[in-house]
Design a protein around this motif. Structure first.
Motif, PDB file in Angstrom:
ATOM      1  N   PRO A 191       0.052  -8.482  -6.847  1.00 47.84           N
ATOM      2  CA  PRO A 191       0.376  -7.112  -6.449  1.00 47.84           C
ATOM      3  C   PRO A 191       1.825  -6.795  -6.823  1.00 47.84           C
ATOM      4  O   PRO A 191       2.684  -7.668  -6.776  1.00 47.84           O
ATOM      5  CB  PRO A 191       0.205  -7.142  -4.921  1.00 47.84           C
ATOM      6  CG  PRO A 191      -0.629  -8.345  -4.634  1.00 47.84           C
ATOM      7  CD  PRO A 191      -0.326  -9.340  -5.705  1.00 47.84           C
ATOM      8  N   MET A 192       2.074  -5.599  -7.259  1.00 46.53           N
ATOM      9  CA  MET A 192       3.415  -5.069  -7.559  1.00 46.53           C
ATOM     10  C   MET A 192       3.923  -5.388  -8.959  1.00 46.53           C
ATOM     11  O   MET A 192       4.740  -4.656  -9.506  1.00 46.53           O
ATOM     12  CB  MET A 192       4.450  -5.529  -6.519  1.00 46.53           C
ATOM     13  CG  MET A 192       4.105  -5.157  -5.090  1.00 46.53           C
ATOM     14  SD  MET A 192       4.320  -3.402  -4.755  1.00 46.53           S
ATOM     15  CE  MET A 192       6.100  -3.309  -4.612  1.00 46.53           C
ATOM     16  N   THR A 196       3.917   1.476  -1.240  1.00 44.89           N
ATOM     17  CA  THR A 196       4.504   1.563  -2.578  1.00 44.89           C
ATOM     18  C   THR A 196       3.493   2.130  -3.567  1.00 44.89           C
ATOM     19  O   THR A 196       3.809   3.033  -4.359  1.00 44.89           O
ATOM     20  CB  THR A 196       4.976   0.174  -3.053  1.00 44.89           C
ATOM     21  OG1 THR A 196       5.941  -0.333  -2.135  1.00 44.89           O
ATOM     22  CG2 THR A 196       5.592   0.262  -4.441  1.00 44.89           C
ATOM     23  N   ASN A 197       2.272   1.615  -3.527  1.00 39.14           N
ATOM     24  CA  ASN A 197       1.235   2.071  -4.457  1.00 39.14           C
ATOM     25  C   ASN A 197       0.891   3.540  -4.262  1.00 39.14           C
ATOM     26  O   ASN A 197       0.456   4.217  -5.204  1.00 39.14           O
ATOM     27  CB  ASN A 197      -0.023   1.221  -4.301  1.00 39.14           C
ATOM     28  CG  ASN A 197       0.148  -0.176  -4.866  1.00 39.14           C
ATOM     29  OD1 ASN A 197       1.074  -0.441  -5.636  1.00 39.14           O
ATOM     30  ND2 ASN A 197      -0.732  -1.084  -4.475  1.00 39.14           N
ATOM     31  N   SER A 198       1.093   4.061  -3.063  1.00 40.90           N
ATOM     32  CA  SER A 198       0.801   5.471  -2.818  1.00 40.90           C
ATOM     33  C   SER A 198       1.788   6.379  -3.541  1.00 40.90           C
ATOM     34  O   SER A 198       1.467   7.529  -3.863  1.00 40.90           O
ATOM     35  CB  SER A 198       0.831   5.764  -1.312  1.00 40.90           C
ATOM     36  OG  SER A 198       2.152   5.747  -0.801  1.00 40.90           O
ATOM     37  N   GLU A 248       0.823  -1.206   0.000  1.00 42.02           N
ATOM     38  CA  GLU A 248       0.000   0.000   0.000  1.00 42.02           C
ATOM     39  C   GLU A 248       0.860   1.260   0.000  1.00 42.02           C
ATOM     40  O   GLU A 248       0.542   2.246  -0.686  1.00 42.02           O
ATOM     41  CB  GLU A 248      -0.939  -0.028   1.204  1.00 42.02           C
ATOM     42  CG  GLU A 248      -2.027  -1.090   1.069  1.00 42.02           C
ATOM     43  CD  GLU A 248      -2.732  -1.398   2.376  1.00 42.02           C
ATOM     44  OE1 GLU A 248      -2.405  -0.721   3.392  1.00 42.02           O
ATOM     45  OE2 GLU A 248      -3.589  -2.300   2.394  1.00 42.02           O
ATOM     46  N   PRO A 287       1.657   4.165  -8.381  1.00 42.30           N
ATOM     47  CA  PRO A 287       0.372   3.498  -8.573  1.00 42.30           C
ATOM     48  C   PRO A 287       0.462   2.344  -9.583  1.00 42.30           C
ATOM     49  O   PRO A 287       1.322   2.351 -10.475  1.00 42.30           O
ATOM     50  CB  PRO A 287      -0.537   4.614  -9.110  1.00 42.30           C
ATOM     51  CG  PRO A 287       0.133   5.888  -8.696  1.00 42.30           C
ATOM     52  CD  PRO A 287       1.594   5.601  -8.707  1.00 42.30           C
ATOM     53  N   PRO A 288      -0.406   1.339  -9.443  1.00 44.00           N
ATOM     54  CA  PRO A 288      -0.375   0.189 -10.345  1.00 44.00           C
ATOM     55  C   PRO A 288      -0.548   0.546 -11.815  1.00 44.00           C
ATOM     56  O   PRO A 288      -0.128  -0.218 -12.693  1.00 44.00           O
ATOM     57  CB  PRO A 288      -1.544  -0.673  -9.848  1.00 44.00           C
ATOM     58  CG  PRO A 288      -1.693  -0.308  -8.400  1.00 44.00           C
ATOM     59  CD  PRO A 288      -1.362   1.153  -8.330  1.00 44.00           C
TER      60      PRO A 288
END
Length: 311
Positions: A200-201, A19-21, A17, A24-25
């Motif tokens: 994810p990632m 990292t995504n902030s 979360e 973003p994906p």
């Protein structure tokens, strides 16, 4: 459908979360310049600093105009030197993106670590990155009076393996290679490519994007420098340790590469880290599983640098 809620623990979800902030994906839908700006900002946010005993010098391999950064410990170990090749999908990253990782490899091993700033796509299509990695290895092998251990993550793991295949039979070749969640050109119709296609990632869509950008859309079938698993001959490769993340479409590449090396009588072992995701090196200070894996990486580099094999 893979149930990541049970495979991935709370610490790792917090890392995802965070990292995504910053990254973003859907970042691959941005321009390359925007992707690099987003990635660089993320790397700065995760930067952990240097251990006290480590210093770094940024210089250049003049013959090929390749920037490098050399990390040195206050208590040096002259048994080997580590050539580190960073990840980033062949389009992202540089000397700063994995700066603290390299420093933290240097401190406990005592080895000098040389980080390579290879050329990126799409400005420089394949084989530019491979050529730079090979030139950097040849420079290190001729400059230092000690053997070279190759170490790299993701795209960097691909380049390390490609260099190992290219230097078989050379008077100076790697003493070992440590490939961290590498992209090696495995069969995308099976294994983790299917089970973890939407991990994810890193997703299969991401992988197809990076492959297209790296090659400019050209067909690279059979090109060992692009996909080391395309090689028909796995003899005489250096002792190899592959460390992958369970929740990553690339994980099966580690198993496939290990099996190919073992089939020829070579030394190879594969660790699939349970519940971890692609890019988990940045989680080594906040996620217990990632910390344990990074400690394993440090131990592996240390053993290979001394010419050992314990697996």
């Amino acid at each position: 459908m893979t149930d990541y809620k049970t495979l991935i623990d709370a610490e790792t979800w917090a890392f995802i979360e965070r990292t995504n902030s910053f990254y973003p994906p859907d970042t691959i839908d941005y321009t390359i310049a925007q992707q690099r700006a987003i990635y660089d900002r993320m790397c700065r946010e995760f930067f952990a600093g240097y251990p006290d005993a480590v210093t770094a010098e940024t210089t250049i391999i003049a013959a090929h105009d390749i920037p490098i950064r050399i990390y040195r410990s206050a208590t040096p170990n002259k048994a080997a030197v580590v050539l580190y090749i960073h990840g980033g999908g062949f389009i992202l990253g540089g000397l700063d993106s994995h700066d603290d990782v390299c420093a933290e490899l240097c401190a406990p091993t005592g080895f000098e670590v040389v980080s390579v700033d290879y050329r990126l796509a799409p400005e420089h299509l394949h084989p530019a990155a491979f050529d730079d990695a090979l030139h950097a290895f040849e420079w290190a092998a001729s400059t230092y009076d000690r053997p070279v251990v190759l170490c790299g993550d993701s795209a960097g793991g691909n380049l390390c393996a490609a260099v190992s295949h290219a230097t078989r039979g050379h008077a100076k070749r790697p003493i070992g290679q440590v490939l961290i969640y590498p992209s090696l050109g495995g069969d995308r119709s099976r294994g983790s490519y299917v089970t973890h296609a939407e991990a994810p990632m890193l997703t299969m869509r991401d992988l197809e994007f990076y492959k297209h950008v790296r090659t400019g859309g050209a067909d690279g079938s059979g090109d060992i420098a692009l996909s080391p698993l395309a090689d028909a001959d796995f003899t005489d490769l250096p002792p190899t340790v592959l460390i992958t993340a369970q929740c990553d479409p690339l994980s099966s590449d580690g198993e496939a590469y290990r099996d190919r090396v073992l089939a020829t009588g070579g030394h190879a072992t594969w660790f699939e880290e349970p519940g971890l995701v692609h890019g988990y090196l940045r989680a080594r200070h906040t996620v217990g599983r990632a910390r344990a894996s990074f400690n394993r990486i440090v131990a592996v580099v240390s053993v290979l640098g001394r010419g050992g094999w314990t697996w």
